[in-house]
Write an enzyme that holds these catalytic residues in place. Sequence first.
Site, PDB file in Angstrom:
ATOM      1  N   GLY A 103       0.813  -1.208   0.000  1.00 44.91           N
ATOM      2  CA  GLY A 103       0.000   0.000   0.000  1.00 44.91           C
ATOM      3  C   GLY A 103       0.844   1.254   0.000  1.00 44.91           C
ATOM      4  N   ASP A 135      -2.859   6.801   2.609  1.00 45.04           N
ATOM      5  CA  ASP A 135      -2.250   7.741   1.662  1.00 45.04           C
ATOM      6  C   ASP A 135      -0.969   7.260   0.984  1.00 45.04           C
ATOM      7  OD1 ASP A 135      -0.542   7.793   3.803  1.00 45.04           O
ATOM      8  OD2 ASP A 135      -1.012   9.849   4.415  1.00 45.04           O
ATOM      9  N   GLY A 136      -0.465   6.097   1.400  1.00 45.81           N
ATOM     10  CA  GLY A 136       0.756   5.591   0.761  1.00 45.81           C
ATOM     11  C   GLY A 136       2.031   6.257   1.253  1.00 45.81           C
ATOM     12  N   ARG A 193      14.394   0.282   1.359  1.00 44.69           N
ATOM     13  CA  ARG A 193      14.667  -1.011   1.980  1.00 44.69           C
ATOM     14  C   ARG A 193      15.319  -1.946   0.966  1.00 44.69           C
ATOM     15  NH1 ARG A 193       9.213  -2.716   5.210  1.00 44.69           N
ATOM     16  NH2 ARG A 193       8.253  -2.993   3.162  1.00 44.69           N
ATOM     17  N   ARG A 200       6.222 -12.263   0.896  1.00 43.51           N
ATOM     18  CA  ARG A 200       5.694 -12.601   2.235  1.00 43.51           C
ATOM     19  C   ARG A 200       4.803 -13.840   2.159  1.00 43.51           C
ATOM     20  NH1 ARG A 200       5.121  -6.979   4.131  1.00 43.51           N
ATOM     21  NH2 ARG A 200       6.499  -5.808   2.772  1.00 43.51           N
ATOM     22  N   ASP A 270       1.017 -11.096   6.540  1.00 49.09           N
ATOM     23  CA  ASP A 270       1.540 -10.199   5.497  1.00 49.09           C
ATOM     24  C   ASP A 270       2.858  -9.577   5.935  1.00 49.09           C
ATOM     25  OD1 ASP A 270      -0.493  -9.012   7.297  1.00 49.09           O
ATOM     26  OD2 ASP A 270       0.187  -7.132   6.435  1.00 49.09           O
ATOM     27  N   ASP A 280       9.138  -5.354   8.035  1.00 47.82           N
ATOM     28  CA  ASP A 280       8.107  -4.393   8.439  1.00 47.82           C
ATOM     29  C   ASP A 280       8.265  -3.939   9.880  1.00 47.82           C
ATOM     30  OD1 ASP A 280       7.098  -4.200   5.968  1.00 47.82           O
ATOM     31  OD2 ASP A 280       5.072  -4.847   6.464  1.00 47.82           O
TER      32      ASP A 280
END
Length: 523
Positions: A103, A135-136, A193, A200, A270, A280
């Site tokens: 996202g 909003d990303g 990253r 995933r 995820d 993450d």
Amino acid sequence: MMKLNIQNTFSKELPADKILENSRRQVVDACFSYVTPKKTKLPKLLHVSEELLSSLGLTKEDTQSDEFLAVFSGNEVFENTHPYAMCYGGHQFGHWAGQLGDGRAINLFEIEHNQKQWALQLKGAGETPYSRRADGLAVLRSSIREHLCSEAMYHLGVPTTRSLSLSLTGDEVLRDVMYNGNAAYEKGAVVCRVAPSFIRFGNFEILSARQNHQTLQLLTDYTIQHFYPEIASEGKQKYLDFLTAVRDNTIEMVVHWQRVGFVHGVMNTDNMSILGLTIDYGPYGWLEDVNYEWTPNTTDAQNRRYRFGNQPYITMWNMYKLANALYPLIDEVDPLQAILDDYESLYLEKYQQMMRHKLGLYDTKTTDSLNIIAEIEKTLQLTETDYTIFYRLLANITKEDTTETALNKITYSFYDTQELKGEVSDSWKKWLTTYIKAINNETLIDSERKEKMDAINPKYVLRNYMAQLAIDDANNGNYQLIDELYQLLKNPYNEQPENEKWFAKRPDWAKNKIGCSMLSCSS
Ligand code: AMP
Ligand code: MG
């Protein structure tokens, strides 16, 4: 011009979303969607992980170029590359959540360097078809946390995704940090990253849930070919061997988390890397006082599903979800079940081995060492005791120590020495007496044992308050502490006399401060 050996495999070998429009929607029959990062107002490079540059074939000079900043803040697409967002689903807090996807992550390209494959991905570079209602974007505080912690974990020897760079976007991002109606603007940021792959568990789950078995097989074959090349079997056995290898990597990862006292905070499927990498970095935290019930994630405060002591069981739960997703390729329950059935005993074996080494026990009889482990886990929780400091100081205990002198050597790890009386004090003395006896039966001499213990019990970790200090400074326009912490955490096992101030318990002001011991998913 930066010289990069671009070798895209994921986007070349797997099916792309045929729709090119960047609108929020369900993306079917595809593993990813092409999307262009959002241009930002006033990008500024705040920090680069110099350590990572050479792995990617980049130089320090490259990082000083306008091109570096433009590419890694999302303002320029590197020549002949086509950024994309991945499609995945996931189980969030125990429930199937359907399509999630990147996202706010956008993969730029893959690089091959020294026979190694690396995917580079921006986090916070704008909306994608998977942005759902958000909003990303990413804010500076969470980007500093991800950048510093990825690199700190790498240097601790924990399998993890990496972070190449941290940039300000110059844009403002609206966030309601504690989800209590107090939204405010914060500085926007982008992290680049890096990992061999960002696939995933959820990438497999979404295809399986949609009964898209052909693409599921393509993705699984792709993953095996590129990241599990040692798997030589064919047919169903190949997929069983794959699940076994993922299981073993996942166990390896979570044992490291327990070793260093890392609490991930959001172990949804995820957020589970198919390579067994920590991925993450959101509302994660570091164990300060030892508490197996602790989670830093306020969103999970009620059930504490992702608390420290539960992490190994959650990775197992997540493995069940992966096994379910792969089932259509295998079509037989029993061999899948057998792989999962072994999880717990394999985990315990690795965990106990790791704990023995944390305690410096190599020759002690298994039954005795298990008893010592069980007792220290209990004793550590009797009074607030700092996890990192305790294990680091434990290595100073010698065969000649008495219970009293040994206790003195670890006293600095207690938050309140006043509590060290009565039964608490008796329990500690009892444990130390047993421990001193055990090390007297060890072949290694004191200095050898200490050297081994110091190599796995870190002196410096990214304590929750340390990241917050860097964030507070950065929000005031002062970015020095980011590099200071980065440099410190490059050698977490070394004595660094000039940095002794970071070998300290959580200060009182940080105990219940938002951003320190309490974090929400807002990022
Ligand atoms: P997380 O819990 O951070 O792993 O995120 C779960 C899902 O929400 C993933 O699909 C993320 O890409 C998505 N997500 C999180 N934050 C944002 C954001 N600010 N904008 C768009 N998507 C987001
Ligand atoms: Mg995520």
